[in-house]
Design a protein around this motif. Structure first.
Motif, mmCIF file in Angstrom:
data_model
loop_
_atom_site.group_PDB
_atom_site.id
_atom_site.type_symbol
_atom_site.label_atom_id
_atom_site.label_comp_id
_atom_site.label_asym_id
_atom_site.label_seq_id
_atom_site.Cartn_x
_atom_site.Cartn_y
_atom_site.Cartn_z
ATOM 1 N N SER A 190 0.827 -1.208 0.000
ATOM 2 C CA SER A 190 0.000 0.000 0.000
ATOM 3 C C SER A 190 0.865 1.264 0.000
ATOM 4 C CB SER A 190 -0.983 -0.001 1.168
ATOM 5 O OG SER A 190 -0.327 -0.243 2.372
ATOM 6 N N PHE A 191 2.049 1.147 0.613
ATOM 7 C CA PHE A 191 2.979 2.271 0.590
ATOM 8 C C PHE A 191 3.425 2.555 -0.845
ATOM 9 C CE2 PHE A 191 7.136 4.265 1.035
ATOM 10 C CZ PHE A 191 6.854 5.255 1.960
ATOM 11 N N ALA B 95 -12.886 -4.047 11.997
ATOM 12 C CA ALA B 95 -11.870 -4.129 10.937
ATOM 13 C C ALA B 95 -11.032 -2.851 10.889
ATOM 14 C CB ALA B 95 -12.540 -4.385 9.587
ATOM 15 N N LEU B 96 -11.686 -1.696 11.088
ATOM 16 C CA LEU B 96 -10.960 -0.420 11.072
ATOM 17 C C LEU B 96 -9.973 -0.349 12.233
ATOM 18 C CD1 LEU B 96 -10.488 2.326 9.778
ATOM 19 C CD2 LEU B 96 -12.332 3.260 11.188
ATOM 20 N N GLU B 97 -10.448 -0.792 13.390
ATOM 21 C CA GLU B 97 -9.589 -0.819 14.574
ATOM 22 C C GLU B 97 -8.351 -1.683 14.314
ATOM 23 O OE1 GLU B 97 -10.776 -2.452 18.788
ATOM 24 O OE2 GLU B 97 -12.157 -0.877 18.145
ATOM 25 N N ASN B 98 -8.575 -2.839 13.646
ATOM 26 C CA ASN B 98 -7.479 -3.757 13.328
ATOM 27 C C ASN B 98 -6.457 -3.102 12.395
ATOM 28 O OD1 ASN B 98 -6.276 -6.439 13.383
ATOM 29 N ND2 ASN B 98 -6.946 -6.613 11.247
ATOM 30 N N VAL B 99 -6.944 -2.454 11.343
ATOM 31 C CA VAL B 99 -6.046 -1.768 10.402
ATOM 32 C C VAL B 99 -5.258 -0.677 11.123
ATOM 33 C CG1 VAL B 99 -5.935 -0.329 8.334
ATOM 34 C CG2 VAL B 99 -7.578 -2.195 8.431
ATOM 35 N N THR B 100 -5.986 0.108 11.928
ATOM 36 C CA THR B 100 -5.348 1.214 12.648
ATOM 37 C C THR B 100 -4.238 0.703 13.570
ATOM 38 O OG1 THR B 100 -7.520 2.259 12.625
ATOM 39 C CG2 THR B 100 -5.836 3.274 14.033
ATOM 40 N N ARG B 101 -4.552 -0.373 14.299
ATOM 41 C CA ARG B 101 -3.596 -0.973 15.237
ATOM 42 C C ARG B 101 -2.320 -1.409 14.498
ATOM 43 N NH1 ARG B 101 -2.309 -5.914 16.225
ATOM 44 N NH2 ARG B 101 -3.901 -6.777 14.843
ATOM 45 N N PRO B 109 1.929 5.787 8.468
ATOM 46 C CA PRO B 109 0.706 6.591 8.406
ATOM 47 C C PRO B 109 -0.437 5.771 7.801
ATOM 48 C CG PRO B 109 2.199 7.213 6.630
ATOM 49 C CD PRO B 109 2.945 6.247 7.498
ATOM 50 N N LEU B 110 -1.643 5.937 8.355
ATOM 51 C CA LEU B 110 -2.816 5.223 7.828
ATOM 52 C C LEU B 110 -3.331 5.972 6.602
ATOM 53 C CD1 LEU B 110 -4.741 2.797 8.598
ATOM 54 C CD2 LEU B 110 -6.276 4.542 9.474
ATOM 55 N N LEU B 111 -3.171 5.360 5.455
ATOM 56 C CA LEU B 111 -3.570 6.014 4.216
ATOM 57 C C LEU B 111 -5.046 5.752 3.943
ATOM 58 C CD1 LEU B 111 -0.484 4.789 2.164
ATOM 59 C CD2 LEU B 111 -0.712 6.976 3.359
ATOM 60 N N GLU B 112 -5.622 6.581 3.048
ATOM 61 C CA GLU B 112 -7.035 6.421 2.705
ATOM 62 C C GLU B 112 -7.318 5.016 2.139
ATOM 63 O OE1 GLU B 112 -9.582 8.034 3.515
ATOM 64 O OE2 GLU B 112 -11.027 6.945 2.257
ATOM 65 N N VAL B 113 -6.377 4.502 1.299
ATOM 66 C CA VAL B 113 -6.574 3.154 0.740
ATOM 67 C C VAL B 113 -6.629 2.100 1.841
ATOM 68 C CG1 VAL B 113 -5.652 3.468 -1.585
ATOM 69 C CG2 VAL B 113 -4.083 2.912 0.285
ATOM 70 N N ASN B 114 -5.907 2.331 2.929
ATOM 71 C CA ASN B 114 -5.930 1.356 4.019
ATOM 72 C C ASN B 114 -7.238 1.436 4.808
ATOM 73 O OD1 ASN B 114 -2.708 2.539 4.164
ATOM 74 N ND2 ASN B 114 -3.124 0.427 3.595
ATOM 75 N N ARG B 115 -7.729 2.661 5.010
ATOM 76 C CA ARG B 115 -9.015 2.860 5.688
ATOM 77 C C ARG B 115 -10.116 2.115 4.946
ATOM 78 N NH1 ARG B 115 -11.577 6.564 9.179
ATOM 79 N NH2 ARG B 115 -13.415 6.618 7.861
ATOM 80 N N GLY B 132 -2.869 -9.300 9.173
ATOM 81 C CA GLY B 132 -2.842 -8.350 8.067
ATOM 82 C C GLY B 132 -4.023 -7.404 8.128
ATOM 83 N N THR B 133 -4.145 -6.570 7.107
ATOM 84 C CA THR B 133 -5.126 -5.494 7.170
ATOM 85 C C THR B 133 -6.464 -5.822 6.507
ATOM 86 O OG1 THR B 133 -4.070 -4.589 5.212
ATOM 87 C CG2 THR B 133 -3.409 -3.653 7.319
ATOM 88 N N ALA B 134 -6.487 -6.773 5.566
ATOM 89 C CA ALA B 134 -7.735 -7.058 4.843
ATOM 90 C C ALA B 134 -8.605 -8.017 5.658
ATOM 91 C CB ALA B 134 -7.413 -7.675 3.483
ATOM 92 N N PRO B 135 -9.835 -7.621 6.013
ATOM 93 C CA PRO B 135 -10.678 -8.521 6.786
ATOM 94 C C PRO B 135 -11.185 -9.678 5.928
ATOM 95 C CG PRO B 135 -11.893 -6.530 6.249
ATOM 96 C CD PRO B 135 -10.484 -6.316 5.775
#
Lengths: 415, 415
Positions: A190-191, B95-101, B109-115, B132-135
Motif C-alpha cells: 500500500s505504501f 476491521a478499522l480498529e485492526n487496520v489502525t492498530r 501513516p494510515l492512508l485512505e486506501v488502508n481505511r 494483516g489489514t484485509a478482513p
C-alpha cells in the motif's frame, strides 16, 4: 485467443499435491500471446471431467488438460475424452514403440497396463512423450483445440515447449501481450501504491499495473496488449522508467527474475565470489543460489553451522563470544561473516543466525529474532530483525533480507 | 458436504505465482470431512468473478474464495461480492480498529486506501485478520456459505484454521473421510500397480486407492468415506497392512510425511545425529531437513562444498584424490562423507557430489552423474547414479536417494 487449463486428479482436490503445472503452462501461453481465462482442477471422475470440458469449451478456444493418464485404474482421462468426443480407442503404433523402448532401456518387463498406455481415442493426433510412457493427445473438434498431457511435470513441460506451443503458433494468428516486471524489496504494497498513484492513474486502457506481494517483496507488473509489439514495448518501457524513478532504490531488478538471481547477475558481471554461513536459514540461501545454472561461477560454498561446535570449528567463532552473547547476537554474526570471508576466501560473504521457531525463544530473544551480516574486505554491515513466529516464513524473510542487504552493499562498491 | 475453492488473481492466470493456497485449504477441508469438488482460478475481472461464484453455487454448499482483497486498484473481489449479493458497502468498526492498530505498530501513516480496507459488504460477518489489514468475510446466502479471504498465505491460513473450519464444524453435520498414505521410494508406479493389482481389485466400493508419483517416490493413498470413523479406520488399516506386506521395504513410511521427516523421526527416536556434505545438491538436503521444527535435535549442520578448495579445507578431501579421480568420483564422495563424520562429530553423515547440469558434463561423466555416500562409524555405503539432464530434477532426485539410502542404513543398524 483464450485458453483454459484443466488439471485432473483427486490428489489436487484433497490437497496432497500443489498444482504447479498450471502456473507453468499459463506463463508459457501468455508469452505466446494466449490469455488464460480460467484454471480448473477437477476430480478423477467421468461426469466431472465431461462437465469441465464442456464448460471450458463455452469460454475458451484452446483447452489444455493435464493428469489422469497414468497406467493405473484411478486414471480415466483418456477413456473420458473418447466418450466426450464420442469415438472409440485405437492402439497407436508410435506410442507403443515409445513405451516398448522405455521399458527396454530400463530393463523392465512390459506389462499389459503399460501396453494399454499406447491406446488413444481414434480422433486424436498423438504427441510423443520423450520423457515417459503416456502419450500426449491433440484434438481438433468444433473449432476448438484440446490437448491432453500427463500430469508429471517434466513430461508435460517437454510437450508444451517442444510440441504444443510451436503447433499453436503455426496454426493461429496470435495477439501480442507484453509484460514488464519491476522487483521491489523492503516496501509494503500500500505504501508503494500511494507513492505511484498518479502514474497508475495515467496509464492508457491497454496497459495494466498489478501488485504481486510476496514476503518482503512486491513485484510491479505492467501488462500491455495490442497488435504492434514494438509500440507496446516502447509504451511499457516508458511507464516502467517512470515507476523506477519514483520508487527509487527498493527496485532491485527490472525483469521478472528471483531475488537471488539479481545477486548472481550482479556478481557474475564483476567476477566476484560469494560464500555463506547459515544458521537458522539451514541451507535455504545456498539452495536458492545453487538452483540456478552457472551459480558455481559466483558461489564457492558455505557452511550450515546449526550446532555451536560447527560455528567454532569451521567459522572460527570464539567460545567467549558464544558464551558471553549467545549464538543469536551481533558479535556472533560478525564473527560468522568474517570467518566465512577469511576461511572460504571469497570476495563477499553473508551470515545469518536467528531463532526460526517455533521453539527456542526467550524473552530477550523471542522467536523471529534474526541477525544478518553481509561483508566484503572493506565493510561489514549488520542488522537485527524481529520477524514473526512462523518457522518457514522466518527462513524465507531472512533470505530476502540477506539478498537485499547484499545487493545494497554490492551497489555501493560497484566498480 | 461439498466445497469449492475459487482463487482470484491475474497473477495466477499469467503464471507469475503458483497457487499453493488451494492445496492447503483442500487438505484442511478434507480432514474436516468436506470434499472439494472443484478448484477454479479466475481473473481480477468483475464478470468473471460473478460467473465463477454462480457456477460454484450450482455444485457446492461451501465456497471459499481467496485473493483480490488488497488495498490497490486491481483488487476488486470485495466490491464484486457486494454486487453478487446485491448489497451496499459499510465501514466495519472492528476491521478499522485492526487496520489502525497494525499501522500504529509499524509506525506507518494510515492512508485512505488502508481505511477503505475496513469497508465490507453489508450482509457479511467480518473475520478479523490477525496477520494483516484485509478482513475476511463470511456470507450466508440461499442456504450456501461463502467465505472470502486474503490471498496472502499466512493471513488466509490463520483464518481457515482458527475461524472458518471451527465455524463450519459447529454449523454442519459432516461425514467422515479417512485417508491413509504409504510412502514408497525406488519403485515405479506401474510396477507397484502390477504387484498389488489383486489387493486393489478386492477393495470395497467406499475405499479408493490412488497412486501419487513424484520424482523417485510413489505415495499410495487409501481413502474411505462413510459414517463410522472407527470402522473406516479399521478397514483402511487392514488394506494398508496388506499393501505394506506386499510391497516390502520400499515402503518407508505409513503416514503422509515428507521423506526427510522419515529420517528425522527415525534418528530422533534413537538420539542419533546427522551431518551433511553437499556438492551438487547445493544446500537442498540441509534445507529439506531444517524446514522442520525440532530438526536441530538431529541435524548438526554441514558444508556446501561447491568449490574443490572447500572440499579439501573443511572435509579433508585429499589433493591427490581430486587430481586423480576428479570431484565427481567414488573416492571423493567417500572422503567427503568420512570427513563429515570425523570433522562434524555426528553419528551419521551423507555426502553427494555430481554434475547437476546443464553444463559441466564430459563423455565419461555426463550431466546427471551423481555419487552418493551414507555412513556411520561402522559402514560406508556408496552408489553411483545416472540421472537426466535437468538441473532441478537432478538435485531433487539426489536428495530422494540420499534419504532412501540413509533410511536403509539406519534400519540395518537399528538398535
Amino acid at each position: 485467443m483464450l485458453a483454459e487449463i484443466i488439471t485432473i486428479g483427486d490428489e489436487i482436490l484433497i490437497g496432497q499435491i500443489v498444482d504447479t503445472n498450471s502456473a507453468w503452462m499459463a506463463e508459457k501461453l501468455n508469452h505466446a500471446g494466449i490469455r488464460v481465462k480460467q484454471i480448473s482442477s477437477v476430480s478423477d471422475n467421468r461426469e466431472h471431467i465431461l462437465a469441465a470440458l464442456a464448460e471450458a469449451a463455452t469460454r475458451a478456444d484452446i483447452i489444455l488438460i493435464t493428469g489422469g493418464l497414468g497406467p493405473t485404474k484411478d486414471d480415466i482421462t483418456k477413456k473420458t475424452l473418447a466418450d466426450y468426443f464420442n469415438v472409440g480407442m485405437v492402439l497407436n503404433d508410435a506410442a507403443l514403440e515409445n513405451v516398448t523402448r522405455i521399458f527396454e532401456k530400463y530393463n523392465r518387463p512390459l506389462l499389459e497396463v503399460n501396453r494399454k498406455q499406447a491406446e488413444v481415442p481414434s480422433n486424436c493426433d498423438v504427441i510423443l512423450n520423450k520423457n515417459g510412457t503416456a502419450p500426449g493427445m491433440w484434438f481438433n473438434s468444433d473449432g476448438k483445440i484440446y490437448v491432453s498431457m500427463p500430469g508429471v511435470p517434466f513430461e508435460m513441460k517437454y510437450m508444451v515447449e517442444e510440441e504444443v506451443i510451436p503447433k499453436l503458433k503455426a496454426k493461429l494468428k496470435l495477439p501480442v501481450i507484453i509484460h514488464k516486471t519491476l522487483l521491489t524489496v523492503g516496501e509494503g504494497e500500500s505504501f508503494l501504491a500511494e507513492k505511484i498513484a498518479d502514474i497508475e492513474d495515467s496509464l492508457p486502457p491497454n496497459i495494466k499495473l498489478a501488485y504481486l506481494p510476496k514476503l518482503g517483496q512486491v513485484r510491479l507488473r505492467l501488462s500491455a496488449d495490442g497488435d504492434d509489439a514494438a509500440l507496446l514495448q516502447q509504451a511499457v518501457d516508458l511507464y516502467a522508467t517512470k515507476l523506477v524513478e519514483r520508487v527509487g532504490q527498493s527496485v532491485v531488478a527490472e525483469e521478472d527474475i528471483p531475488l537471488e538471481k539479481v545477486v548472481l547477475n550482479l556478481m557474475a558481471g564483476q567476477g566476484l565470489t560469494l560464500s555463506v554461513a547459515e544458521s537458522c536459514t539451514g541451507g535455504y540461501i545456498s539452495h536458492l543460489i545453487t538452483q540456478h545454472a552457472g551459480s558455481s561461477q559466483v558461489f564457492l560454498g558455505g557452511v550450515v553451522s546449526y550446532s555451536n561446535q560447527l560455528k567454532q570449528s569451521i567459522l572460527g567463532v570464539k567460545t567467549d563470544t558464544l558464551n558471553d552473547n549467545g549464538a543469536v547476537s551481533e558479535q556472533t554474526v560478525r564473527e560468522m561473516v568474517e570467518g566465512a570471508l577469511r576461511n572460504f576466501s571469497s570476495d563477499y560473504a553473508v551470515a545469518v543466525t536467528g531463532i526460526a521457531g517455533p521453539d527456542g525463544g526467550i524473552p530477550e530473544k523471542p522467536v523471529g529474532t534474526v541477525w544478518i551480516a553481509v561483508a566484503n574486505a572493506n565493510k561489514t554491515v549488520i542488522k537485527k530483525f524481529t520477524f514473526g513466529n512462523k518457522r518457514l516464513q522466518n527462513i524465507e524473510r531472512s533470505a530476502v533480507w540477506v539478498f537485499f542487504m547484499l545487493i545494497t552493499l554490492l551497489k555501493e562498491y560497484k566498480k
